[in-house]
Design a protein around this motif. Structure first.
Motif, PDB file in Angstrom:
ATOM      1  N   UNK A  36      38.840  49.448  43.043  1.00 18.45           N
ATOM      2  CA  UNK A  36      38.877  48.384  41.251  1.00 18.45           C
ATOM      3  C   UNK A  36      37.332  49.106  40.606  1.00 18.45           C
ATOM      4  N   UNK A  37      36.716  49.888  41.069  1.00 20.96           N
ATOM      5  CA  UNK A  37      35.404  50.788  40.926  1.00 20.96           C
ATOM      6  C   UNK A  37      35.206  50.803  39.494  1.00 20.96           C
ATOM      7  N   UNK A  38      34.463  50.025  38.552  1.00 23.56           N
ATOM      8  CA  UNK A  38      33.800  49.701  37.455  1.00 23.56           C
ATOM      9  C   UNK A  38      34.953  49.592  36.656  1.00 23.56           C
ATOM     10  N   UNK A  39      36.122  48.378  37.302  1.00 28.39           N
ATOM     11  CA  UNK A  39      36.915  48.047  36.656  1.00 28.39           C
ATOM     12  C   UNK A  39      37.013  45.997  36.480  1.00 28.39           C
ATOM     13  N   UNK A  40      37.602  45.833  34.907  1.00 26.80           N
ATOM     14  CA  UNK A  40      37.315  44.760  34.863  1.00 26.80           C
ATOM     15  C   UNK A  40      38.741  44.468  35.438  1.00 26.80           C
ATOM     16  N   UNK A  41      38.663  43.218  36.323  1.00 33.18           N
ATOM     17  CA  UNK A  41      39.601  43.041  37.150  1.00 33.18           C
ATOM     18  C   UNK A  41      39.902  41.298  36.846  1.00 33.18           C
ATOM     19  N   UNK A  42      41.697  41.263  36.830  1.00 36.55           N
ATOM     20  CA  UNK A  42      41.835  40.340  36.773  1.00 36.55           C
ATOM     21  C   UNK A  42      43.133  39.712  38.189  1.00 36.55           C
ATOM     22  N   UNK A  43      42.643  38.646  39.283  1.00 33.45           N
ATOM     23  CA  UNK A  43      42.921  38.402  40.366  1.00 33.45           C
ATOM     24  C   UNK A  43      43.227  36.757  40.495  1.00 33.45           C
ATOM     25  N   UNK A  44      44.750  37.325  41.004  1.00 34.20           N
ATOM     26  CA  UNK A  44      44.987  35.748  40.522  1.00 34.20           C
ATOM     27  C   UNK A  44      45.662  35.184  42.314  1.00 34.20           C
ATOM     28  N   UNK A  61      33.826  42.956  36.080  1.00 37.92           N
ATOM     29  CA  UNK A  61      34.162  41.646  36.198  1.00 37.92           C
ATOM     30  C   UNK A  61      35.063  41.514  36.891  1.00 37.92           C
ATOM     31  N   UNK A  62      34.908  40.396  37.786  1.00 41.79           N
ATOM     32  CA  UNK A  62      36.080  39.632  38.215  1.00 41.79           C
ATOM     33  C   UNK A  62      36.869  38.168  37.926  1.00 41.79           C
ATOM     34  N   UNK A  63      37.956  38.311  36.582  1.00 40.52           N
ATOM     35  CA  UNK A  63      38.366  37.030  37.107  1.00 40.52           C
ATOM     36  C   UNK A  63      39.293  36.707  38.003  1.00 40.52           C
ATOM     37  N   UNK A  64      38.902  35.783  38.813  1.00 41.42           N
ATOM     38  CA  UNK A  64      39.919  34.790  40.209  1.00 41.42           C
ATOM     39  C   UNK A  64      39.862  33.581  40.297  1.00 41.42           C
ATOM     40  N   UNK A  65      41.593  33.598  39.934  1.00 47.44           N
ATOM     41  CA  UNK A  65      42.110  32.063  39.462  1.00 47.44           C
ATOM     42  C   UNK A  65      42.742  31.484  40.675  1.00 47.44           C
ATOM     43  N   UNK A  98      44.565  33.934  29.071  1.00 47.63           N
ATOM     44  CA  UNK A  98      43.245  34.092  29.332  1.00 47.63           C
ATOM     45  C   UNK A  98      42.078  34.965  28.688  1.00 47.63           C
ATOM     46  N   UNK A  99      43.218  35.164  27.659  1.00 51.12           N
ATOM     47  CA  UNK A  99      41.832  35.816  26.290  1.00 51.12           C
ATOM     48  C   UNK A  99      41.050  36.930  26.675  1.00 51.12           C
ATOM     49  N   UNK A 100      41.482  37.150  27.461  1.00 51.67           N
ATOM     50  CA  UNK A 100      40.458  38.790  28.220  1.00 51.67           C
ATOM     51  C   UNK A 100      40.903  40.520  27.988  1.00 51.67           C
ATOM     52  N   UNK A 101      40.396  40.821  28.122  1.00 50.54           N
ATOM     53  CA  UNK A 101      40.625  42.033  28.822  1.00 50.54           C
ATOM     54  C   UNK A 101      40.684  42.481  29.782  1.00 50.54           C
ATOM     55  N   UNK A 102      41.947  43.213  30.859  1.00 54.46           N
ATOM     56  CA  UNK A 102      41.830  43.439  31.877  1.00 54.46           C
ATOM     57  C   UNK A 102      41.966  44.216  31.894  1.00 54.46           C
ATOM     58  N   UNK A 103      41.328  45.681  32.685  1.00 58.38           N
ATOM     59  CA  UNK A 103      42.131  46.928  32.991  1.00 58.38           C
ATOM     60  C   UNK A 103      42.981  47.313  33.946  1.00 58.38           C
ATOM     61  N   UNK A 104      42.891  45.956  34.970  1.00 55.47           N
ATOM     62  CA  UNK A 104      43.076  46.277  36.660  1.00 55.47           C
ATOM     63  C   UNK A 104      43.366  44.413  37.231  1.00 55.47           C
ATOM     64  N   UNK A 105      45.021  45.216  38.259  1.00 59.59           N
ATOM     65  CA  UNK A 105      45.063  43.453  38.134  1.00 59.59           C
ATOM     66  C   UNK A 105      45.229  43.693  40.212  1.00 59.59           C
ATOM     67  N   UNK A 106      44.717  41.752  40.588  1.00 62.64           N
ATOM     68  CA  UNK A 106      44.851  42.187  42.253  1.00 62.64           C
ATOM     69  C   UNK A 106      45.734  40.806  42.476  1.00 62.64           C
ATOM     70  N   UNK A 107      46.706  40.895  43.657  1.00 68.06           N
ATOM     71  CA  UNK A 107      47.045  39.914  44.336  1.00 68.06           C
ATOM     72  C   UNK A 107      46.979  40.073  45.953  1.00 68.06           C
ATOM     73  N   UNK A 108      46.594  39.326  46.452  1.00 67.45           N
ATOM     74  CA  UNK A 108      46.019  39.458  48.107  1.00 67.45           C
ATOM     75  C   UNK A 108      47.093  38.735  48.541  1.00 67.45           C
ATOM     76  N   UNK A 109      48.407  39.121  49.237  1.00 70.02           N
ATOM     77  CA  UNK A 109      49.308  38.015  49.896  1.00 70.02           C
ATOM     78  C   UNK A 109      49.596  36.649  48.961  1.00 70.02           C
ATOM     79  N   UNK A 110      49.913  37.214  47.767  1.00 72.00           N
ATOM     80  CA  UNK A 110      50.380  36.555  46.802  1.00 72.00           C
ATOM     81  C   UNK A 110      52.128  36.065  46.902  1.00 72.00           C
ATOM     82  N   UNK A 111      52.665  37.721  46.765  1.00 69.97           N
ATOM     83  CA  UNK A 111      53.783  38.031  46.344  1.00 69.97           C
ATOM     84  C   UNK A 111      54.951  37.661  47.861  1.00 69.97           C
TER      85      UNK A 111
END
Length: 211
Positions: A36-44, A61-65, A98-111
């Protein structure tokens, strides 16, 4: 599930303290910082922001929900760079625009908590919130006898469940699936331009680029 994690908020991160899992966790933390280095991340389903804290130093940047105000209260209490990290309440199974541009997504222990019959719809909705070509990573548990909570039952759709006990003495039946690499590949291939699955002793990680 929502009630369980709300009541678990203050003891949420104890699971990461198991001694036998430390080497695997260090591998995953290092991978996340690199990915995620240098990326705009959507973390759910960020929970208490354990993973947010791991890669905030390298992300742009990170938007964590999360759906639970209780876990987000713990997350917001951490000393994280406010210029980089924003928290928001959202249902991971029905993400808003979410009206944002994310070039990365992450979900830890949600699947593992997504019912099998809703997995495709979840992935479709999650990926729709990301830019084409975005990098997406999922981390979750492998079932390890003696370390994992035993599976309590399996339903007609193939979902498996555990009985979890909290410090307040309450017991909760929690959906917890343990996909094989083949199942992960079959599920993610329709969305992926490139897919890499890593199996550690206690965890798995799937990283793919949106096709």
């Amino acid at each position: 599930m929502i009630e369980y994690y709300a009541r678990r908020a203050t003891e949420y991160e104890k699971v990461y303290a198991k001694p036998e899992r430390q080497a695997d966790l260090q591998v995953l933390r290092d991978k996340c910082r690199s990915l995620f280095a240098g990326r705009d991340v959507l973390e759910i389903s960020c929970g208490t922001a354990y993973w947010t804290e791991c890669f905030v130093s390298t992300a742009n940047s990170i938007l964590a929900t999360d759906i639970n105000p209780e876990t987000l209260d713990v997350a917001r209490s951490k000393t994280l760079d406010a210029a980089k990290v924003e928290f928001a309440t959202a249902d991971s199974l029905a993400l808003p625009d979410l009206r944002r541009d994310f070039d990365a997504g992450f979900a830890g222990f949600w699947w593992s908590h997504v019912p099998l019959e809703k997995l495709h719809a979840f992935l479709t909705g999650f990926h729709a919130r990301l830019k084409p070509g975005a990098l997406v990573a999922f981390i979750d548990n492998r079932f390890v006898e003696g370390s994992s909570t035993p599976v309590h039952r399996r339903d007609g759709a193939g979902n498996t469940y555990q009985i979890r006990r909290l410090a307040d003495g309450s017991s909760h039946e929690v959906l917890k699936n343990f996909p094989t690499p083949e199942e992960l590949r079959m599920t993610l291939d329709p969305f992926s331009g490139k897919l890499e699955i890593t199996e550690l002793e206690y965890f798995w990680m799937a990283v793919h680029q949106l096709g």
